[in-house]
Enzyme design. Structure first.
Site, PDB file in Angstrom:
ATOM      1  N   THR A  27      33.038  40.386  34.849  1.00 50.14           N
ATOM      2  CA  THR A  27      33.593  39.482  33.833  1.00 50.14           C
ATOM      3  C   THR A  27      32.557  39.435  32.726  1.00 50.14           C
ATOM      4  O   THR A  27      31.414  39.807  32.948  1.00 50.14           O
ATOM      5  CB  THR A  27      33.714  38.061  34.469  1.00 50.14           C
ATOM      6  N   ARG A  30      47.445  36.458  40.967  1.00 49.56           N
ATOM      7  CA  ARG A  30      46.193  35.775  41.346  1.00 49.56           C
ATOM      8  C   ARG A  30      45.420  35.421  40.071  1.00 49.56           C
ATOM      9  O   ARG A  30      45.265  36.225  39.168  1.00 49.56           O
ATOM     10  CB  ARG A  30      45.341  36.706  42.215  1.00 49.56           C
ATOM     11  N   VAL A  31      44.966  34.187  40.010  1.00 51.90           N
ATOM     12  CA  VAL A  31      44.164  33.748  38.870  1.00 51.90           C
ATOM     13  C   VAL A  31      42.782  33.385  39.390  1.00 51.90           C
ATOM     14  O   VAL A  31      42.646  32.681  40.394  1.00 51.90           O
ATOM     15  CB  VAL A  31      44.827  32.535  38.176  1.00 51.90           C
ATOM     16  N   ASP A  90      38.518  32.292  38.337  1.00 51.35           N
ATOM     17  CA  ASP A  90      37.859  31.137  37.720  1.00 51.35           C
ATOM     18  C   ASP A  90      37.789  31.229  36.205  1.00 51.35           C
ATOM     19  O   ASP A  90      37.711  30.206  35.516  1.00 51.35           O
ATOM     20  CB  ASP A  90      36.426  30.998  38.272  1.00 51.35           C
ATOM     21  N   THR A 134      30.229  34.496  36.260  1.00 56.06           N
ATOM     22  CA  THR A 134      30.831  35.780  36.616  1.00 56.06           C
ATOM     23  C   THR A 134      30.712  35.932  38.141  1.00 56.06           C
ATOM     24  O   THR A 134      29.885  35.266  38.755  1.00 56.06           O
ATOM     25  CB  THR A 134      30.101  36.962  35.936  1.00 56.06           C
ATOM     26  N   GLY A 135      31.511  36.791  38.709  1.00 49.16           N
ATOM     27  CA  GLY A 135      31.451  36.991  40.160  1.00 49.16           C
ATOM     28  C   GLY A 135      32.687  36.445  40.855  1.00 49.16           C
ATOM     29  O   GLY A 135      33.735  36.259  40.217  1.00 49.16           O
ATOM     30  N   GLY A 165      35.436  34.556  41.812  1.00 50.06           N
ATOM     31  CA  GLY A 165      36.034  33.364  41.221  1.00 50.06           C
ATOM     32  C   GLY A 165      36.422  32.312  42.240  1.00 50.06           C
ATOM     33  O   GLY A 165      36.350  31.105  41.975  1.00 50.06           O
TER      34      GLY A 165
HETATM   35  N1  GLY Z   1      35.080  35.834  37.973  1.00 49.84           N
HETATM   36  C1  GLY Z   1      36.210  36.612  37.802  1.00 49.84           C
HETATM   37  C2  GLY Z   1      37.256  36.422  38.808  1.00 49.84           C
HETATM   38  O1  GLY Z   1      36.989  36.074  39.946  1.00 49.84           O
HETATM   39  O2  GLY Z   1      38.386  36.640  38.497  1.00 49.84           O
END
Ligand code: GLY
Length: 370
Positions: A220, A248-249, A251, A271-272, A274
């Site tokens: 991200t 899927r959403v 963070d 980032t990472g 979510g």
């Molecule tokens: N941090 C990005 C996600 O998990 O979608």
């Protein structure tokens, strides 16, 4: 439960922290500072140049991340991002404008290379904060954007390799729990089989695609920008988890998780993985910790401790999880932190406070050998 006296004492302490932060900011002009995840060296340079030329901080950080969204070689953001399990790229993005205290976001939007721009349109042109899925695409089209194919040859190959990986032990599968995936033994790429299935693809790309198949990316970009007046804004944009179940959403578009900005205190992003961040509302937690007097470094470590608690501090499981937080305070102090690192090998984040962008080391919660 907190009694009235404790509550009053706590409120007074927070007020004192904010007052001392304001005093430390002073009245003089500040140096513009832009920070981002490691993949944002060019983004930080662009944003800082725009801020120095007088651009609004939000316009500047969006223009910065647009470079990464449009880059087909960044497979975690925008065009060229790794797709969902159906082979369709779905993007998430959010923006926050400190001076006007506004926010906008889109989630699971298809066909638009620069979702950060659509998030800003949601903020400016609607009464809403977030629009998702087909509604987000139709909203973008109403504003003159055209739906495009966001898959590249590289990301399409990676998707096909992931599909093949599913029938081998060690494949990553979103239809089971994260715990089951973490407990799975992964194995080396079956190069002979991959070469025969994809004769036109180089060994280097096949090895990378296998790594993405069994360790899907959550990459991200988060970018935070501060100008000389102390105004701060932020943006987070991503293609999210590779091979995700459609819809899927993560963070990134969630205000308070992937991004949070408070003009009185500062901004934070992540980032990472979510799913870890959503459960600790990470960016908001970082900003609130800074409001209570923590430094950016202390605040990112504090939220990482909360992430670690989600797995009862089980380092064997946590070892396979990747999450980073970024913090920029309104006085210009900044930091970033990751779960793991060592003094020889650590994650970095991008910084531009004038001149060339550079990578600075992330602090880390847990040390590793080597
Ligand atoms: N941090 C990005 C996600 O998990 O979608």
């Amino acid at each position: 439960m907190m009694n009235r006296r404790q509550w009053i004492t706590g409120s007074a302490a927070v007020a004192a922290s904010v007052a001392s932060l304001k005093a430390s900011q002073g009245t003089g002009a500040k140096k513009p500072v832009v920070i981002s995840s490691a993949n944002g060296l060019a983004a930080c340079a662009k944003a800082n140049e725009m801020i120095r030329s007088g651009a609004d901080t939000l316009d500047a950080v969006i223009a910065g991340v647009n470079i990464v969204e449009l880059d087909p070689n960044d497979t975690s953001v925008g065009y060229g991002g790794l797709p969902n399990e159906d082979g369709v790229v779905e993007l998430d993005a959010s923006v926050m404008h400190g001076p006007t205290k506004r926010a906008g976001a889109v989630a699971a939007i298809q066909g638009i290379k620069t979702p950060s721009k659509i998030a800003k349109l949601v903020m400016e042109q609607t009464t809403h904060v977030m629009i998702v899925g087909d509604g987000a695409l139709r909203f973008a089209e109403a504003h003159g954007y055209q739906k495009e194919d966001l898959l590249t040859e590289k990301s399409r190959t990676a998707w096909l390799v992931w599909k093949q990986s599913l029938h081998t032990p060690g494949g990553f599968n979103n239809w089971v729990s994260m715990q089951q995936n973490l407990e799975q033994e992964t194995r080396n790429p079956p190069m002979k089989q991959l070469r025969s299935s994809f004769p036109q693809v180089s060994d280097e790309v096949l090895a990378w695609a296998w790594d993405m198949a069994v360790h899907p990316t959550y990459g991200t970009i988060n970018c935070l920008g501060l100008n000389e007046k102390g105004e701060i804004s932020g943006v987070t944009t991503t293609s999210g988890l590779a091979w995700k179940i459609p819809g899927r959403v993560g963070d990134s578009p969630i205000i308070g998780a992937g991004l949070y900005v408070d003009q009185e205190v500062g901004g934070a992003g992540s980032t990472g993985v979510g799913e870890l961040n959503i459960r600790v509302v990470g960016a908001h937690t970082v900003v609130e910790s800074m409001r209570r007097g923590m430094s950016p470094k202390e605040a990112v470590l504090e939220v990482l401790k909360r992430v670690s608690k989600l797995y009862n501090d089980d380092k064997k499981l946590l070892d396979q999880l990747d999450i980073e937080f970024y913090a920029l305070r309104v006085d210009g102090e900044h930091a970033a932190g990751s779960l793991w690192g060592s003094h020889r090998s650590y994650k970095t984040y991008s910084v531009n406070d004038g001149g060339e962008s550079r990578h600075e080391p992330c602090v880390f919660l847990y040390g590793k050998e080597g």
